[in-house]
Design a protein around this motif. Sequence first.
Motif, PDB file in Angstrom:
ATOM      1  N   ARG A   1      -8.326   6.075  -1.176  1.00 45.16           N
ATOM      2  CA  ARG A   1      -7.394   5.440  -0.237  1.00 45.16           C
ATOM      3  C   ARG A   1      -7.572   5.964   1.183  1.00 45.16           C
TER       4      ARG A   1
ATOM      5  N   ASP B   1       0.825  -1.200   0.000  1.00 44.40           N
ATOM      6  CA  ASP B   1       0.000   0.000   0.000  1.00 44.40           C
ATOM      7  C   ASP B   1       0.861   1.253   0.000  1.00 44.40           C
TER       8      ASP B   1
ATOM      9  N   LEU C   1      -6.586   8.448  -5.107  1.00 44.68           N
ATOM     10  CA  LEU C   1      -6.025   9.244  -4.020  1.00 44.68           C
ATOM     11  C   LEU C   1      -7.093   9.618  -3.002  1.00 44.68           C
TER      12      LEU C   1
ATOM     13  N   TYR D   1       0.951   4.018  -3.023  1.00 44.05           N
ATOM     14  CA  TYR D   1       0.617   5.414  -2.726  1.00 44.05           C
ATOM     15  C   TYR D   1       1.764   6.346  -3.100  1.00 44.05           C
TER      16      TYR D   1
END
Length: 329
Positions: free
Chosen positions: A289, A233, A286, A237
């Motif tokens: 998340r 993750d 974005l 990101y």
Amino acid sequence: LEPTGTPRAAPSVPGHDMAQASELLFVLGVIATALGFAAHVGHAVLLANGRRAIVLAPASRPAFATGGVTGSFVTSQAAAASAPVELAASPTPLSRAATIITLVAFGLLVASLALRGIVVGRGPYGNLYEFSVAFGTSILGGYLWLATRYPIRQIGFIPVGVALAILLYASSLPSQIDPLVPALQHPALLTIHVGMAVISYGIFATSFAAGVGYLAQGTHDRFGWLPSHKTLDAVAYRSVIIGFPIFATMIVLGSWWASIAWSRYWGWDPKETSALVTWLIYAVYLHARNQRRWAGRPAALLLVIGFLMVLVTYSGSLWFSGLHAYSGL
């Protein structure tokens, strides 16, 4: 004076020699990429089978474990001492070789693009061959950069494999250097606009690999040889955080260039539309998340969909007619 009828050797043309050297470096880079892909696959297979390159010797018991020291520090340190070494972080006989070979491939391809850029006098992105070589090279560069910060060599076969596929496709394309059409004869914008597309595409490839790994791993970390879901993750990101503003700037510069070349900022050209959809998908990622309902697997799925749209944007002019079709980009 030379005797009559004796053929005179053709003079060497520096640009021609550099173009040939660029193509040779490209071929060597493709071969090295294939070897790097094989090494990454081998590394993943060895880890999946639970094999390690080193055997950890039993550590001597620390002083706090003999009973002479007590307290919360002892509890935490004893737990850390008894924790098993994560299999995903274990080296294999191929782990170091995979990184070195991929780095060599990246260097060969960068040198090939540099020579090509010198010959054409602009960024080497004027046709689909050049753009594909740059795309594959950027994928390798993005992966290598992130691999220095996160333990992700176990999933390295995904971005390296995607790069290899694109480079093999590039090898099937005509590589001759032809004059650009008038709309593309803007070396500065061509270099910056398409260069930003190449960089963002390459970075998104690693976020795609992390997304695939996350979908396989789940929040319970099903596979000990894969990076943890938290690591995957974080990699995904970080990739999007870097690639997203570059991609957005590319769209803005493309709109400016469209105004110069076609007297309009936006015309819903297939290439423009697919780029906008791609940007929206990563924007949604974005946002998602950080939402409890969308964090985790839904966000990882968005990464997979986003990179599929990157591939559509990359190859869209091959399937749909539009103003970008003549450029081959």
